[in-house]
Design a protein around this motif. Structure first.
Motif, PDB file in Angstrom:
ATOM      1  N   ARG A  40       1.022  -1.066   0.086  1.00  0.00           N
ATOM      2  CA  ARG A  40       0.078   0.031   0.092  1.00  0.00           C
ATOM      3  C   ARG A  40       0.944   1.246   0.294  1.00  0.00           C
ATOM      4  NH1 ARG A  40      -3.882   0.217   4.719  1.00  0.00           N
ATOM      5  NH2 ARG A  40      -4.776  -1.748   3.646  1.00  0.00           N
ATOM      6  N   ARG A  41       1.994   1.321   0.922  1.00  0.00           N
ATOM      7  CA  ARG A  41       2.617   2.439   0.800  1.00  0.00           C
ATOM      8  C   ARG A  41       3.787   2.526  -0.248  1.00  0.00           C
ATOM      9  NH1 ARG A  41       4.810   4.097   6.780  1.00  0.00           N
ATOM     10  NH2 ARG A  41       2.624   4.525   7.408  1.00  0.00           N
ATOM     11  N   TYR A  43       2.836   2.551  -3.237  1.00  0.00           N
ATOM     12  CA  TYR A  43       2.218   3.313  -4.424  1.00  0.00           C
ATOM     13  C   TYR A  43       2.401   5.072  -3.974  1.00  0.00           C
ATOM     14  CZ  TYR A  43      -1.058   0.118  -6.497  1.00  0.00           C
ATOM     15  OH  TYR A  43      -1.582  -0.936  -7.392  1.00  0.00           O
ATOM     16  N   GLN A  44       2.771   5.156  -2.655  1.00  0.00           N
ATOM     17  CA  GLN A  44       2.956   6.729  -2.420  1.00  0.00           C
ATOM     18  C   GLN A  44       4.251   7.434  -2.587  1.00  0.00           C
ATOM     19  OE1 GLN A  44       1.605   6.340   1.347  1.00  0.00           O
ATOM     20  NE2 GLN A  44      -0.622   5.942   1.055  1.00  0.00           N
ATOM     21  N   HIS A  46       6.284   7.368  -5.147  1.00  0.00           N
ATOM     22  CA  HIS A  46       6.959   8.049  -6.414  1.00  0.00           C
ATOM     23  C   HIS A  46       5.980   9.060  -7.175  1.00  0.00           C
ATOM     24  CE1 HIS A  46       9.808   4.879  -6.152  1.00  0.00           C
ATOM     25  NE2 HIS A  46       9.012   3.835  -5.836  1.00  0.00           N
ATOM     26  N   ALA A  48       3.500  10.100  -9.950  1.00  0.00           N
ATOM     27  CA  ALA A  48       2.522   9.277 -10.853  1.00  0.00           C
ATOM     28  C   ALA A  48       3.372   9.248 -12.018  1.00  0.00           C
ATOM     29  CB  ALA A  48       1.180  10.103 -10.861  1.00  0.00           C
ATOM     30  N   ASP A  53       7.078   4.525 -10.544  1.00  0.00           N
ATOM     31  CA  ASP A  53       5.801   4.377 -10.064  1.00  0.00           C
ATOM     32  C   ASP A  53       5.120   3.071 -10.873  1.00  0.00           C
ATOM     33  OD1 ASP A  53       3.342   5.354  -8.658  1.00  0.00           O
ATOM     34  OD2 ASP A  53       2.667   5.710 -10.810  1.00  0.00           O
ATOM     35  N   ALA A  56       6.243  -0.054  -9.486  1.00  0.00           N
ATOM     36  CA  ALA A  56       5.657  -0.160  -8.029  1.00  0.00           C
ATOM     37  C   ALA A  56       4.398  -0.766  -8.017  1.00  0.00           C
ATOM     38  CB  ALA A  56       5.528   1.155  -7.213  1.00  0.00           C
ATOM     39  N   GLN A  57       3.701  -0.229  -9.209  1.00  0.00           N
ATOM     40  CA  GLN A  57       2.210  -0.867  -9.722  1.00  0.00           C
ATOM     41  C   GLN A  57       2.236  -2.302  -9.867  1.00  0.00           C
ATOM     42  OE1 GLN A  57       0.166   1.614 -12.274  1.00  0.00           O
ATOM     43  NE2 GLN A  57       0.788   3.531 -11.214  1.00  0.00           N
ATOM     44  N   VAL A  60       3.005  -4.344  -6.706  1.00  0.00           N
ATOM     45  CA  VAL A  60       1.606  -4.525  -6.087  1.00  0.00           C
ATOM     46  C   VAL A  60       0.537  -5.558  -6.690  1.00  0.00           C
ATOM     47  CG1 VAL A  60      -0.241  -3.318  -5.050  1.00  0.00           C
ATOM     48  CG2 VAL A  60       1.955  -2.261  -5.009  1.00  0.00           C
ATOM     49  N   THR A  61       0.532  -5.580  -7.871  1.00  0.00           N
ATOM     50  CA  THR A  61      -0.393  -6.355  -8.730  1.00  0.00           C
ATOM     51  C   THR A  61       0.234  -7.968  -8.571  1.00  0.00           C
ATOM     52  OG1 THR A  61      -0.951  -4.701 -10.308  1.00  0.00           O
ATOM     53  CG2 THR A  61      -1.299  -7.074 -10.941  1.00  0.00           C
ATOM     54  N   TYR A 128      12.256  -3.407  -9.874  1.00  0.00           N
ATOM     55  CA  TYR A 128      11.797  -2.016  -9.065  1.00  0.00           C
ATOM     56  C   TYR A 128      12.944  -1.582  -8.336  1.00  0.00           C
ATOM     57  CZ  TYR A 128       9.752   0.694  -5.600  1.00  0.00           C
ATOM     58  OH  TYR A 128       9.666   1.880  -4.727  1.00  0.00           O
TER      59      TYR A 128
END
Length: 166
Positions: A40-41, A43-44, A46, A48, A53, A56-57, A60-61, A128
């Motif tokens: 969750r963090r 995402y915050q 970098h 957009a 970023d 990072a997505q 997370v995926t 990443y």
């Protein structure tokens, strides 16, 4: 009163098999351990649409996909274990087509998909780190409370090549 069995092991065997404690967020845990932050963090951290970023997505995926596959595998394995426990205890009829029927194949497929998801998550985390670590070292030189800077590990460093006098 002496006839009553009050030992804790009396009826716990089946309960342990049917209700094991399994980590359900394996992917999220991998991210937390590898990057010292929760998905969750991540995402915050970098700007957009920046390369970091986007990676990072992807991390997370991949973590959520692994979490989902692990939950499916654990569910299938638990169902099979419950079936086998009932068979071993003589509490169910045995199907002539097999005790587990398609469950064993499904478990094997899920285990293979989970292993692939673990490998994929490791690769995305590595990518990443390659993109985000140099950026974090220069752009985030001051520590902000509640965040942990990402540091490249020795495994992420480029190989050292010895110069030969040619």
């Amino acid at each position: 009163m002496d006839d009553v069995d009050t030992s804790p092991a009396h009826d716990t065997t089946e309960a342990k098999i049917e209700d094991p404690v399994l980590p359900s967020a394996v992917g999220s845990q991998m991210v937390s351990e590898a990057l010292s932050t929760s998905p969750r963090r991540l995402y915050q951290r970098h700007t957009a649409s920046s390369p970091a970023d986007i990676l990072a997505q992807l991390v997370v995926t991949a973590a959520h996909r692994l979490d989902h596959l692990h939950a499916q595998l654990a569910n299938s394995a638990q169902t099979a274990a419950s079936t086998l426990t009932r068979v071993a205890a003589g509490k169910t009829q045995i199907n002539s087509l097999g005790v587990l029927q398609n469950s064993a194949t499904q478990i094997d497929i899920l285990a293979a998909r989970r292993a692939d998801a673990v490998d994929h998550l490791r690769e995305v985390i590595h990518a990443y780190r390659q993109v985000a670590a140099p950026h974090d070292a220069t752009a985030h030189s001051t520590h902000r409370p509640g965040t942990t800077p990402i540091r490249a590990s020795a495994a992420d460093a480029p190989p050292v090549r010895a110069a030969h006098g040619r």
